[in-house]
Every structure is written in structure tokens, then in C-alpha cells.
Design a protein around this motif. Structure first.
Motif, PDB file in Angstrom:
ATOM      1  N   CYS A  49      31.170  41.550  40.858  1.00  0.00           N
ATOM      2  CA  CYS A  49      32.668  41.303  41.122  1.00  0.00           C
ATOM      3  C   CYS A  49      32.663  40.620  42.502  1.00  0.00           C
ATOM      4  N   ILE A  50      31.663  41.054  43.353  1.00  0.00           N
ATOM      5  CA  ILE A  50      31.821  40.214  44.858  1.00  0.00           C
ATOM      6  C   ILE A  50      31.270  38.767  44.613  1.00  0.00           C
ATOM      7  N   ASN A  51      30.333  38.591  43.465  1.00  0.00           N
ATOM      8  CA  ASN A  51      29.854  37.115  43.451  1.00  0.00           C
ATOM      9  C   ASN A  51      30.819  36.350  42.518  1.00  0.00           C
ATOM     10  N   GLY A  59      42.752  45.166  43.255  1.00  0.00           N
ATOM     11  CA  GLY A  59      42.582  44.889  44.396  1.00  0.00           C
ATOM     12  C   GLY A  59      42.178  43.695  44.891  1.00  0.00           C
ATOM     13  N   GLN A  60      41.520  43.447  46.065  1.00  0.00           N
ATOM     14  CA  GLN A  60      41.430  42.369  46.944  1.00  0.00           C
ATOM     15  C   GLN A  60      39.739  42.388  47.300  1.00  0.00           C
ATOM     16  N   ILE A  61      39.461  41.226  47.368  1.00  0.00           N
ATOM     17  CA  ILE A  61      37.773  40.913  47.962  1.00  0.00           C
ATOM     18  C   ILE A  61      38.147  39.671  48.962  1.00  0.00           C
ATOM     19  N   PHE A  62      37.631  39.780  50.431  1.00  0.00           N
ATOM     20  CA  PHE A  62      37.632  38.998  51.327  1.00  0.00           C
ATOM     21  C   PHE A  62      36.451  38.667  51.728  1.00  0.00           C
ATOM     22  N   LEU A  63      36.035  37.477  51.890  1.00  0.00           N
ATOM     23  CA  LEU A  63      34.853  36.867  52.346  1.00  0.00           C
ATOM     24  C   LEU A  63      35.270  36.086  53.807  1.00  0.00           C
ATOM     25  N   ASP A  64      34.690  36.823  54.962  1.00  0.00           N
ATOM     26  CA  ASP A  64      35.087  36.238  56.451  1.00  0.00           C
ATOM     27  C   ASP A  64      36.510  35.853  56.486  1.00  0.00           C
ATOM     28  N   ILE A  68      39.050  35.841  48.296  1.00  0.00           N
ATOM     29  CA  ILE A  68      38.253  35.377  47.047  1.00  0.00           C
ATOM     30  C   ILE A  68      38.615  35.616  45.984  1.00  0.00           C
ATOM     31  N   SER A  69      39.308  36.777  45.796  1.00  0.00           N
ATOM     32  CA  SER A  69      39.759  37.398  44.327  1.00  0.00           C
ATOM     33  C   SER A  69      41.135  36.620  43.721  1.00  0.00           C
ATOM     34  N   ASP A  70      41.609  36.005  44.699  1.00  0.00           N
ATOM     35  CA  ASP A  70      42.766  35.226  44.110  1.00  0.00           C
ATOM     36  C   ASP A  70      42.515  34.425  42.859  1.00  0.00           C
ATOM     37  N   PRO A  71      43.010  34.508  41.838  1.00  0.00           N
ATOM     38  CA  PRO A  71      42.817  33.803  40.512  1.00  0.00           C
ATOM     39  C   PRO A  71      42.817  32.238  40.943  1.00  0.00           C
ATOM     40  N   ASP A  76      33.255  27.841  42.409  1.00  0.00           N
ATOM     41  CA  ASP A  76      32.083  27.299  42.809  1.00  0.00           C
ATOM     42  C   ASP A  76      32.057  26.952  44.317  1.00  0.00           C
ATOM     43  N   GLU A  77      33.141  26.884  45.107  1.00  0.00           N
ATOM     44  CA  GLU A  77      33.388  26.808  46.442  1.00  0.00           C
ATOM     45  C   GLU A  77      32.713  28.103  47.094  1.00  0.00           C
ATOM     46  N   VAL A  78      33.301  29.117  46.493  1.00  0.00           N
ATOM     47  CA  VAL A  78      32.857  30.520  47.062  1.00  0.00           C
ATOM     48  C   VAL A  78      31.414  30.751  46.995  1.00  0.00           C
TER      49      VAL A  78
END
Length: 248
Positions: A49-51, A59-64, A68-71, A76-78
Motif C-alpha cells: 500500500c505504501i508503494n 485513510g491517507q498516506i503522506f510522503l514528506d 500520495i494516496s490521492d487517486p 510513477d512520480e511517487v
């Protein structure tokens, strides 16, 4: 210290089976978070899920700090900012070791072939695989293949490295040569989330250990607290079984 990764109330189901239950986790920069738990506890699903290999249900996943969980996110950029190493190596069998490692820096990051080769050879030398650069994966031992897979994942200088039971497919004799790379990366300050059954290794590298059962984090804390003085009865029982299997 800023958080590289933040998970907020992550929920994931496969059909009627809920695999992750409103799971939240923060991973500060330059730290290693180790996920432990029995097979089926949700560790691999969480990493996927993180990848963004699996879409979360809620829920939500944040990178910095960026969700990044926004549809609408560019997946590819992530993934250019994430490195992931699987149990089964996943090397391209028709490409040499050097070609496997240089593929992403050239194709994804736009580096020149020469620049990518120089960097790849430096990594191979650092991890005692310089003589394998022109070999194909099927000519390598399992431990060597997994080390190449790790080198491939760090060749793009990921912001976060995800490691999913990277020693589970290896003969016990080969386990330490793979884990030694991870120890070195920990010394470099690489931010990591890793699932492992190797409790001795977890003690060496973990800044935080999270015990998962049925998609919930039942206990978390320092390696010493969770692995040597667990409070939750289910953590205690899991570690007792691991100890009996000779892995602690």
C-alpha cells in the motif's frame, strides 16, 4: 526530526476480508521501522500500500507531507522516490547485474548510460559484488541476487526504502550477507520500513518495532521494549513461538 512517511487510519480489504484496520504509523527521517508478526498479519500488504501497488480503501498516506494516496497522484512520480525489495528478488533474468542496476537511473531519472554505470559499479564494489557486474542473475546465489536487488533499489537514491521479508527465500547461511547491506544502509541514515522474521537483526537496526496481528498494530516501541519486554500477551505469545523456532 521530520517524518518521511505518515500513515493515517489506513484501511484495506480484499473482498469481505479486512486486512488493515485503521492503521496509523509515522516514520521519521533517518530511522528504521521494523514490522513483525505472523504470516498473514498484514505486513506485506502494508508495504504494498505504501508503494501504491495496492490501493487503500480509506485513510491517507503522506510522503514528506504530500498525500500520495490521492487517486489523482502520478504513481510513477511517487515510485521514483521509493525503493522496494521483495522476497523473490524480481531481477530481470535477461539482463546482466549491471544492466539491472542501471535501468531505472537511465530510464526513470534520465541519467546518461556512462553516469549510471559508474555509480552502479561503485555500489557493486562497496558491497563486494564488483566481479558479478557482467553476470546474469541465474549465475548468482540467492544471497547475491538479493544483494543485487537491494543495490538496484538504492541506485535511484530513494527517499524511503521498503524491504519485504528479504531473507525468507534464502538458505540460513546466506541470510547474514544480505542483512549486512541493510545494516550498512542504516549506518548511512537511509529511512526504511522493513518486515522481517529475523528478530536478532531487528534488535540491531530498529528505531521502532511494530507488532502486527490481523491488520492492527498491537504493540510498538523500541526494539528492546517490544522484543525483550513486550507488554501485550499476543506479542509475548508470538515471540515465544519465534524463540521456539530458533530465530531469536
Amino acid at each position: 526530526m521530520s517524518n518521511v512517511l505518515e500513515l493515517v487510519n489506513i484501511r484495506k480489504s480484499f473482498g469481505a476480508e479486512v486486512v488493515l484496520h485503521d492503521l496509523s504509523l509515522s516514520v521519521p527521517e533517518h530511522t528504521a521501522t521494523v514490522l513483525i508478526g505472523a504470516s498473514g498479519s498484514g505486513k506485506s500488504t502494508l508495504l504494498r500500500c505504501i508503494n501504491l501497488l495496492e490501493a487503500i480503501d480509506d485513510g491517507q498516506i503522506f510522503l514528506d507531507g504530500r498525500e500520495i494516496s490521492d487517486p489523482l497522484i502520478n504513481v510513477d512520480e511517487v515510485r521514483r522516490r521509493l525503493g522496494m525489495v521483495f522476497q523473490s528478488f524480481n531481477l530481470f533474468p535477461h539482463k546482466t547485474v549491471l544492466e539491472n542496476i542501471t535501468l531505472a537511473p537511465i530510464k526513470v531519472q534520465g541519467k546518461s548510460a556512462e553516469e549510471a554505470r559508474i555509480a552502479a559499479k561503485a555500489l557493486l564494489s562497496r558491497f563486494d559484488l564488483a566481479d558479478k557486474a557482467d553476470q546474469y542473475p541465474d549465475r548468482l546465489s540467492g544471497g547475491q541476487q538479493q544483494r543485487v536487488a537491494i543495490i538496484r533499489s538504492i541506485a535511484v537514491n530513494p527517499r524511503l526504502l521498503l524491504l519485504d521479508e528479504i531473507t525468507s527465500a534464502l538458505d540460513p547461511v546466506l541470510v547474514n550477507e544480505v542483512l549486512s547491506i541493510v545494516r550498512d544502509l542504516k549506518g548511512d541514515g537511509m529511512t526504511m520500513v522493513l518486515a522481517t522474521h529475523e528478530m536478532g537483526f531487528a534488535t540491531q537496526v530498529a528505531d521502532e518495532v511494530c507488532f502486527l496481528e490481523s491488520g492492527n498494530i498491537l504493540e510498538r516501541g523500541s526494539a528492546d521494549a517490544v522484543l525483550h519486554n513486550p507488554k501485550n500477551p499476543k506479542t509475548q505469545e508470538f515471540l515465544r513461538r519465534v524463540h521456539q523456532a530458533g530465530r531469536l
